[in-house]
Structure formats: structure tokens, C-alpha cells
Write an enzyme that holds these catalytic residues in place. Structure first.
Site, PDB file in Angstrom:
ATOM      1  CE1 TYR A   1       0.946   7.710   2.233  1.00 38.59           C
ATOM      2  CE2 TYR A   1       1.244   5.693   1.813  1.00 38.59           C
ATOM      3  CZ  TYR A   1       0.058   6.558   2.431  1.00 38.59           C
ATOM      4  OH  TYR A   1      -0.675   6.329   2.760  1.00 38.59           O
TER       5      TYR A   1
ATOM      6  CE  LYS B   1      -3.451   4.894   1.063  1.00 39.39           C
ATOM      7  NZ  LYS B   1      -1.878   4.088   0.327  1.00 39.39           N
TER       8      LYS B   1
ATOM      9  CG  HIS C   1      -4.153  10.213  -0.589  1.00 42.28           C
ATOM     10  ND1 HIS C   1      -2.736   9.561  -0.727  1.00 42.28           N
ATOM     11  CD2 HIS C   1      -4.308   9.624   1.496  1.00 42.28           C
ATOM     12  CE1 HIS C   1      -2.149   9.032   1.083  1.00 42.28           C
ATOM     13  NE2 HIS C   1      -3.300   9.198   1.941  1.00 42.28           N
TER      14      HIS C   1
ATOM     15  CG  LEU D   1      -1.134  -2.980  15.101  1.00 40.48           C
ATOM     16  CD1 LEU D   1       0.560  -3.246  14.700  1.00 40.48           C
ATOM     17  CD2 LEU D   1      -1.584  -3.511  15.981  1.00 40.48           C
TER      18      LEU D   1
ATOM     19  CG  ASP E   1      -1.714   0.956   1.415  1.00 38.31           C
ATOM     20  OD1 ASP E   1      -1.813   2.086   0.279  1.00 38.31           O
ATOM     21  OD2 ASP E   1      -3.233   0.944   2.482  1.00 38.31           O
TER      22      ASP E   1
END
Length: 184
Positions: free
Chosen positions: A9, A34, A73, A153, A4
Site C-alpha cells: 500500500y 503484510k 499478503h 462492505l 491494517d
């Protein structure tokens, strides 16, 4: 196997290099990238060419001919109806096998539906045991949208250093880590 990534990024070239050097056949890796908010508008406010150009740039950096999933995104770039039409078009061109969105709320999704457009195949949202987002998950189920979780998480910010949280107690009782317990 799933990777991903996103234009935002700034790591697509690194991901592409890793994919190429891994020795793993491309069809064994599900690649997601994205569309960044800056690419929601073209020179004259339209999005069509900008969305396709952005995806082609990502494909070049990733060193692949198509991605398995291409996501908007987030809705913050605006122009959502036109962007979504362009997303469907790049999918139909074969540049992405599936298209979806990320960080969209029910009003954004309802706007696509009200415009008479095909609904996204996926909505990637932050989802974990501390933020279960029942309302939007239910909406996804009703509309046939797959919920894809990110930060399962909670960015590791909720784990108990002293091991005294409810999660830590549950994990201990099952001889698992807090992380393994949170994901289950």
C-alpha cells in the site's frame, strides 16, 4: 483499535507517523502489516533473509519494534513453504506477535499442513454478506485458523442507490443504514 496496512500500500511511513503523533499508547493499537509478493524470494531463491529484511523495513517505517500480526499478503509471490518457514522464524524472533496469511485458499493452506508446518493463526480474506465463503470459513474453523475479513462492505459497490435492494429493505425495517446492516 486496529490498523491494517501493508508494504504494498506504500503507506506504512504515514501510518507510523500517525501512530506516533496520535498520543494513543502503542499497546492500545493492534498493528497489522503484510509481506508483499516481491519479497517472497531472496537473491538465490531462498526467502529467509528477504522476509526478515522486509519486516524490519516495515517496522522502521511504522516506527514500532514489532507488529501484532504479520501476514503473507497473497500466495502469488510463490515459494510459499519457504516463505511460511521464514514467517514463523520472524515471529519467534519477536518481530511479530502473530503470523498469518491473506488471500490463501484451501489448497494453499492444505499445502502448509501437508508440509508438516504450523498452520497460520489468521487468514484474511474478502468476506461480506454477498460473498460468505462458507467452505473456507469452515476449513478455518476445523484447523483453528481465525478468519479475518477485509472489504466487509464489498467496497461499497453493492449498495442500492434507489434503496430498493433486499439489504436496503432490511436496513430500513431496523432503522439502520445498509452499511451497518451488512456488517451485522
Amino acid at each position: 483499535r486496529l490498523i491494517d496496512t501493508a508494504a504494498l500500500y506504500q503507506n506504512e511511513a504515514d501510518v507510523g507517523e500517525a501512530l506516533a503523533s496520535s498520543g494513543i499508547p502503542r499497546e492500545q493499537v493492534f498493528v497489522v502489516t503484510k509481506l508483499q509478493p516481491l519479497d517472497h524470494h531472496g537473491e538465490k531463491g531462498s526467502s529467509g533473509d528477504k522476509v526478515e529484511l522486509a519486516l524490519r523495513t516495515s517496522l522502521e517505517k511504522l516506527n514500532v519494534s514489532s507488529v501484532d500480526l504479520y501476514l503473507v499478503h497473497n500466495p502469488k509471490g510463490g515459494n510459499i513453504i519457504e516463505v511460511w518457514k521464514s514467517m514463523l522464524r520472524v515471529r519467534d524472533l519477536g518481530l511479530a506477535k502473530a503470523v498469518g496469511v491473506s488471500n490463501f485458499g484451501i489448497p494453499h493452506l492444505q499445502g502448509l499442513k501437508n508440509a508438516g508446518l504450523e498452520m497460520p493463526e489468521v487468514n484474511q480474506i474478502e468476506l461480506h454478506c454477498w460473498w460468505q465463503q462458507h467452505e473456507i470459513v469452515k476449513f478455518h474453523e476445523e484447523e483453528g485458523i481465525v478468519t479475518m475479513a477485509y472489504s466487509p462492505l464489498a467496497r461499497g459497490q453493492r449498495f442500492s442507490a434507489a434503496g430498493k435492494s433486499v439489504l436496503a429493505q432490511i436496513a430500513t425495517s431496523h432503522s439502520k443504514t445498509e452499511a451497518a446492516t451488512a456488517i451485522r
